[in-house]
Design an enzyme around this catalytic site. Sequence first.
Site, PDB file in Angstrom:
ATOM      1  N   ARG A 239     -36.374 -76.076 -14.888  1.00 34.39           N
ATOM      2  CA  ARG A 239     -35.075 -75.909 -13.131  1.00 34.39           C
ATOM      3  C   ARG A 239     -35.812 -74.389 -12.929  1.00 34.39           C
ATOM      4  NH1 ARG A 239     -33.147 -79.463 -14.736  1.00 34.39           N
ATOM      5  NH2 ARG A 239     -31.066 -80.334 -15.082  1.00 34.39           N
ATOM      6  N   GLU A 268     -33.640 -76.721  -4.008  1.00 31.16           N
ATOM      7  CA  GLU A 268     -34.274 -78.216  -3.946  1.00 31.16           C
ATOM      8  C   GLU A 268     -32.811 -78.451  -2.875  1.00 31.16           C
ATOM      9  OE1 GLU A 268     -34.430 -79.920  -7.853  1.00 31.16           O
ATOM     10  OE2 GLU A 268     -36.090 -78.295  -8.774  1.00 31.16           O
ATOM     11  N   HIS A 297     -39.275 -83.043  -7.962  1.00 35.79           N
ATOM     12  CA  HIS A 297     -37.973 -83.065  -8.831  1.00 35.79           C
ATOM     13  C   HIS A 297     -38.571 -84.456  -9.359  1.00 35.79           C
ATOM     14  CE1 HIS A 297     -34.159 -80.848 -11.261  1.00 35.79           C
ATOM     15  NE2 HIS A 297     -34.747 -82.013 -11.784  1.00 35.79           N
TER      16      HIS A 297
END
Length: 335
Positions: A239, A268, A297
Amino acid sequence: MLTVLEPEGLYPDTAIEQEILGPGVRIIRGHARSSIAELPDEMLAEVDGLMTLRMWVPAEQVARFPKLKVIVRMGVGYDRVDRAAAAARGITVCNIPDYGTQEVAEFAVLLALSLRRGLILYHDTQRGPDPAPWAVMQSPLHRRQEVQTFGILGLGRIGSAAALRAKAFGYRVVFYDPNQPNGWDRALGIQRVRSMDELLAQSDVLSIHCPLTRGTRGLIGERELRLLPRNAVVVNTARGPILDINALERCLRDGHLAGAGLDVIPEEPPAEPIPSLLRAYRAGEDWLRGRLVVTPHIAFHTPEAWQDIRVKSVETMRDVLVEGRRTNVIPPESD
């Protein structure tokens, strides 16, 4: 009849979901809206179970579900759900801890290898109208795997899988995870260290695999990065907020770190003001060429992983909502 909401419309139909949940459960879907706030109150009024992948579930949205009993976060991390608000309402929160393990572990090791063997460096410097000479380039990135230590922060499923893959490539592997029982290191054939500082001091590659919690937010800042050996590489597939991206930029700029691979960033997708490290990366600034990899991601992404997300999420919802089991339940007090 129970009602389960999948607000993002991730899959083309609900056939698999209906088969697993059974005839006593009604499934309703959204249309890939950006947030739960955009869903109408009349839809939420009937919902007993909520399955969400990308959407955040903050306290003010939890309050809009009068019947909600179970939230399944369709992924490993559960930081998108306000667990305190859910616990105050007696709502059970679950995650899917065993999907995408292979994919994310492989991606973490591949990020390290692509930096350490110069793949990114040569790719970046051979492009454009003025490529680098067709020759070997001297760079602190380049190291033989067998002379390096691969440090793993967080030895859960993904961290364990990454450890085995790094070990197979010849790295000496060490880890720090205060939540793992004694003996886990011997089972994997890797070495445990007693503190994070001890891990950092010997990690030529640091790979982050811990969840985002109150205790891990900002865990790796400038002090921690400067404990790494000079010319170390940092990889984050966990993360974004665990790693201070501004501190990372400073340590890359002054040469303390040789490179970094980021599949996750603090916000994000990135929004203004965009961190200066990302601006430099997007601009292709010379000082950063070959030293930074950024991906959106997607470390988990394979068709097989998406199928696992679908099946395992609905199986968890069935177990908890319909059958009253405790499958993949996240305790409210865990952080």
